[in-house]
Design a protein around this motif. Sequence first.
Motif, PDB file in Angstrom:
ATOM      1  N   MET A  16       4.415  -8.453  13.906  1.00  0.00           N
ATOM      2  CA  MET A  16       3.441  -7.406  13.611  1.00  0.00           C
ATOM      3  C   MET A  16       2.710  -7.677  12.297  1.00  0.00           C
ATOM      4  O   MET A  16       1.500  -7.479  12.192  1.00  0.00           O
ATOM      5  CB  MET A  16       4.143  -6.051  13.544  1.00  0.00           C
ATOM      6  CG  MET A  16       4.597  -5.514  14.883  1.00  0.00           C
ATOM      7  SD  MET A  16       5.234  -3.822  14.758  1.00  0.00           S
ATOM      8  CE  MET A  16       3.736  -2.913  14.400  1.00  0.00           C
ATOM      9  N   ILE A  17       3.448  -8.149  11.297  1.00  0.00           N
ATOM     10  CA  ILE A  17       2.826  -8.481  10.014  1.00  0.00           C
ATOM     11  C   ILE A  17       1.834  -9.632  10.202  1.00  0.00           C
ATOM     12  O   ILE A  17       0.720  -9.600   9.666  1.00  0.00           O
ATOM     13  CB  ILE A  17       3.909  -8.857   8.981  1.00  0.00           C
ATOM     14  CG1 ILE A  17       4.777  -7.643   8.656  1.00  0.00           C
ATOM     15  CG2 ILE A  17       3.268  -9.409   7.704  1.00  0.00           C
ATOM     16  CD1 ILE A  17       6.023  -7.971   7.852  1.00  0.00           C
ATOM     17  N   ALA A  18       2.232 -10.640  10.973  1.00  0.00           N
ATOM     18  CA  ALA A  18       1.350 -11.789  11.219  1.00  0.00           C
ATOM     19  C   ALA A  18       0.097 -11.362  11.969  1.00  0.00           C
ATOM     20  O   ALA A  18      -1.015 -11.801  11.652  1.00  0.00           O
ATOM     21  CB  ALA A  18       2.102 -12.864  11.995  1.00  0.00           C
ATOM     22  N   GLU A  19       0.253 -10.505  12.957  1.00  0.00           N
ATOM     23  CA  GLU A  19      -0.900 -10.026  13.719  1.00  0.00           C
ATOM     24  C   GLU A  19      -1.869  -9.251  12.827  1.00  0.00           C
ATOM     25  O   GLU A  19      -3.090  -9.366  12.957  1.00  0.00           O
ATOM     26  CB  GLU A  19      -0.423  -9.145  14.881  1.00  0.00           C
ATOM     27  CG  GLU A  19       0.234  -9.931  16.000  1.00  0.00           C
ATOM     28  CD  GLU A  19       0.928  -9.041  17.014  1.00  0.00           C
ATOM     29  OE1 GLU A  19       0.887  -7.799  16.830  1.00  0.00           O
ATOM     30  OE2 GLU A  19       1.499  -9.568  17.972  1.00  0.00           O
ATOM     31  N   HIS A  20      -1.315  -8.465  11.924  1.00  0.00           N
ATOM     32  CA  HIS A  20      -2.167  -7.716  10.997  1.00  0.00           C
ATOM     33  C   HIS A  20      -2.911  -8.680  10.065  1.00  0.00           C
ATOM     34  O   HIS A  20      -4.085  -8.471   9.756  1.00  0.00           O
ATOM     35  CB  HIS A  20      -1.314  -6.739  10.182  1.00  0.00           C
ATOM     36  CG  HIS A  20      -2.095  -5.609   9.600  1.00  0.00           C
ATOM     37  ND1 HIS A  20      -2.517  -4.525  10.333  1.00  0.00           N
ATOM     38  CD2 HIS A  20      -2.552  -5.403   8.339  1.00  0.00           C
ATOM     39  CE1 HIS A  20      -3.189  -3.700   9.557  1.00  0.00           C
ATOM     40  NE2 HIS A  20      -3.230  -4.205   8.344  1.00  0.00           N
ATOM     41  N   ALA A  21      -2.239  -9.740   9.625  1.00  0.00           N
ATOM     42  CA  ALA A  21      -2.875 -10.715   8.738  1.00  0.00           C
ATOM     43  C   ALA A  21      -3.987 -11.473   9.450  1.00  0.00           C
ATOM     44  O   ALA A  21      -4.972 -11.880   8.819  1.00  0.00           O
ATOM     45  CB  ALA A  21      -1.831 -11.693   8.213  1.00  0.00           C
ATOM     46  N   LEU A  22      -3.851 -11.659  10.766  1.00  0.00           N
ATOM     47  CA  LEU A  22      -4.878 -12.371  11.525  1.00  0.00           C
ATOM     48  C   LEU A  22      -6.221 -11.664  11.482  1.00  0.00           C
ATOM     49  O   LEU A  22      -7.261 -12.283  11.688  1.00  0.00           O
ATOM     50  CB  LEU A  22      -4.439 -12.533  12.985  1.00  0.00           C
ATOM     51  CG  LEU A  22      -3.476 -13.680  13.291  1.00  0.00           C
ATOM     52  CD1 LEU A  22      -3.075 -13.652  14.748  1.00  0.00           C
ATOM     53  CD2 LEU A  22      -4.104 -15.020  12.934  1.00  0.00           C
ATOM     54  N   ARG A  23      -6.192 -10.377  11.219  1.00  0.00           N
ATOM     55  CA  ARG A  23      -7.451  -9.634  11.131  1.00  0.00           C
ATOM     56  C   ARG A  23      -8.208  -9.982   9.848  1.00  0.00           C
ATOM     57  O   ARG A  23      -9.358  -9.607   9.671  1.00  0.00           O
ATOM     58  CB  ARG A  23      -7.179  -8.136  11.174  1.00  0.00           C
ATOM     59  CG  ARG A  23      -6.454  -7.708  12.446  1.00  0.00           C
ATOM     60  CD  ARG A  23      -6.080  -6.245  12.405  1.00  0.00           C
ATOM     61  NE  ARG A  23      -5.202  -5.895  13.510  1.00  0.00           N
ATOM     62  CZ  ARG A  23      -4.652  -4.700  13.689  1.00  0.00           C
ATOM     63  NH1 ARG A  23      -4.916  -3.734  12.818  1.00  0.00           N
ATOM     64  NH2 ARG A  23      -3.862  -4.475  14.713  1.00  0.00           N
ATOM     65  N   ASN A  24      -7.532 -10.678   8.942  1.00  0.00           N
ATOM     66  CA  ASN A  24      -8.147 -11.096   7.674  1.00  0.00           C
ATOM     67  C   ASN A  24      -8.313 -12.610   7.696  1.00  0.00           C
ATOM     68  O   ASN A  24      -7.806 -13.325   6.846  1.00  0.00           O
ATOM     69  CB  ASN A  24      -7.265 -10.693   6.491  1.00  0.00           C
ATOM     70  CG  ASN A  24      -7.125  -9.187   6.387  1.00  0.00           C
ATOM     71  OD1 ASN A  24      -7.963  -8.526   5.813  1.00  0.00           O
ATOM     72  ND2 ASN A  24      -6.054  -8.655   6.966  1.00  0.00           N
ATOM     73  N   THR A  25      -9.042 -13.123   8.707  1.00  0.00           N
ATOM     74  CA  THR A  25      -9.102 -14.571   8.909  1.00  0.00           C
ATOM     75  C   THR A  25      -9.747 -15.317   7.744  1.00  0.00           C
ATOM     76  O   THR A  25      -9.507 -16.500   7.572  1.00  0.00           O
ATOM     77  CB  THR A  25      -9.879 -14.896  10.194  1.00  0.00           C
ATOM     78  OG1 THR A  25     -11.178 -14.274  10.136  1.00  0.00           O
ATOM     79  CG2 THR A  25      -9.142 -14.387  11.412  1.00  0.00           C
ATOM     80  N   ARG A  26     -10.551 -14.652   6.957  1.00  0.00           N
ATOM     81  CA  ARG A  26     -11.208 -15.357   5.860  1.00  0.00           C
ATOM     82  C   ARG A  26     -10.273 -15.646   4.697  1.00  0.00           C
ATOM     83  O   ARG A  26     -10.615 -16.416   3.810  1.00  0.00           O
ATOM     84  CB  ARG A  26     -12.422 -14.556   5.370  1.00  0.00           C
ATOM     85  CG  ARG A  26     -13.622 -14.640   6.327  1.00  0.00           C
ATOM     86  CD  ARG A  26     -14.119 -16.078   6.471  1.00  0.00           C
ATOM     87  NE  ARG A  26     -15.214 -16.204   7.404  1.00  0.00           N
ATOM     88  CZ  ARG A  26     -16.496 -16.092   7.077  1.00  0.00           C
ATOM     89  NH1 ARG A  26     -16.848 -15.826   5.844  1.00  0.00           N
ATOM     90  NH2 ARG A  26     -17.427 -16.238   7.994  1.00  0.00           N
ATOM     91  N   ILE A  27      -9.090 -15.018   4.672  1.00  0.00           N
ATOM     92  CA  ILE A  27      -8.161 -15.326   3.580  1.00  0.00           C
ATOM     93  C   ILE A  27      -6.831 -15.857   4.102  1.00  0.00           C
ATOM     94  O   ILE A  27      -5.929 -16.127   3.327  1.00  0.00           O
ATOM     95  CB  ILE A  27      -7.926 -14.100   2.668  1.00  0.00           C
ATOM     96  CG1 ILE A  27      -7.413 -12.905   3.462  1.00  0.00           C
ATOM     97  CG2 ILE A  27      -9.189 -13.754   1.909  1.00  0.00           C
ATOM     98  CD1 ILE A  27      -7.059 -11.717   2.585  1.00  0.00           C
ATOM     99  N   GLY A  28      -6.723 -16.048   5.414  1.00  0.00           N
ATOM    100  CA  GLY A  28      -5.594 -16.750   5.991  1.00  0.00           C
ATOM    101  C   GLY A  28      -4.233 -16.274   5.510  1.00  0.00           C
ATOM    102  O   GLY A  28      -3.929 -15.086   5.487  1.00  0.00           O
ATOM    103  N   ALA A  29      -3.400 -17.251   5.105  1.00  0.00           N
ATOM    104  CA  ALA A  29      -2.028 -16.948   4.711  1.00  0.00           C
ATOM    105  C   ALA A  29      -1.972 -16.040   3.495  1.00  0.00           C
ATOM    106  O   ALA A  29      -0.968 -15.349   3.275  1.00  0.00           O
ATOM    107  CB  ALA A  29      -1.274 -18.248   4.436  1.00  0.00           C
TER     108      ALA A  29
END
Length: 367
Positions: free
Chosen positions: A308-321
């Motif tokens: 779930m955390i990874a999926e939420h981070a994917l919404r911020n593709t311009r800052i990646g990891a």
Amino acid sequence: MPILPKDIHAFMAQRVLGQRDVLRLISVAVYKHVSGIRAGNILLVGNSGTGKTTIMKTIHRFYHEHDEMAPFRVMAVLNANILAGEEGDIRTARLFTALEAAVKKQLGENVDRETMRQGLQNATVCLDEVDKISARISGKPNPIGIALQQALLTILEGETIMVPVTVTENGQEVATHVPVDTGRMLFVCGGAFEELYDQVYSLIINRKDDRRLKETTELQRTLEGEVRVTAVTRFKLVDYMRLSDMFAYGMLPQFLSRFTSMAILDDLAKEDLVQILIAAQDSPLRHCRDFFASMGIELRVTQEALEMIAEHALRNTRIGARALREIFSRIMADAEFDPFGQKRLQKTEQGHSLTLDRAMVLERLNR
């Protein structure tokens, strides 16, 4: 048996998640460099957080963790902008000043002329943020960027340059010059090229050329846990970019011709982000576990919470990891402030445990 490109790749792939094709290019370039073969320079293009800096650090780590790489441990990581002075004058000499300091840090202050020459000539140079020396910024000419690209041409081309250095001769420091064949050096340059993504995407959606976006279907899960099949048009620069796009961005054709390979880093997938949380040395999860361990609390995390955390981070593709750190910090802020006041805290034989599960992620992200 000598180290081969696939061995270098295996070393890097353990430390840089994703980017398989990019790591293959890097591994071959490093192998050529340490084998005395003209390596060819590499230009890395990728959003912030996709691994450019990690790749550069991992090259350095590879040199230091293998005894046979000792002659190649001199390395400098520089921001391309520092090669311009405050008055706009070009100071590429700063690159060699940084390398001279790296030689002395590696071998000691008392370095003779030939040792200095060899150290400089075997060096790896990582220039970051080369996108900031574009010939155009916000649609306007950038004279400093043009001058910097042109100044770097000779160094990247691979010519013998007389480099001013300070060495030790007969116990005395001496200012002198040493001839350095820059063709023996390895240059790994990188930049986010953020406007390039918008530039290419705009060309495609406005049908300014023959490129068209491709639609795919994906399984997506909402924060509430519902799984849906969704038609997705996902733009990845690596699938659409052409060399002409780099010229339009503001990189001079002569400058780009100095690079044997241009490697475009993919945005990280969900699986990559989960693995970063679990295994990366600077993972926010690892730091958080250490924090709670100092109080006798074991932090446990369910697989569903990680995803779930990874999926939420994917919404911020311009800052990646880098999105992981902000998201994880937001989820854990209350627990870090008051660990023993958490309703999920449980007593164990060893002390206490706190479990980060799907419910906790959902609760904190929906605030």
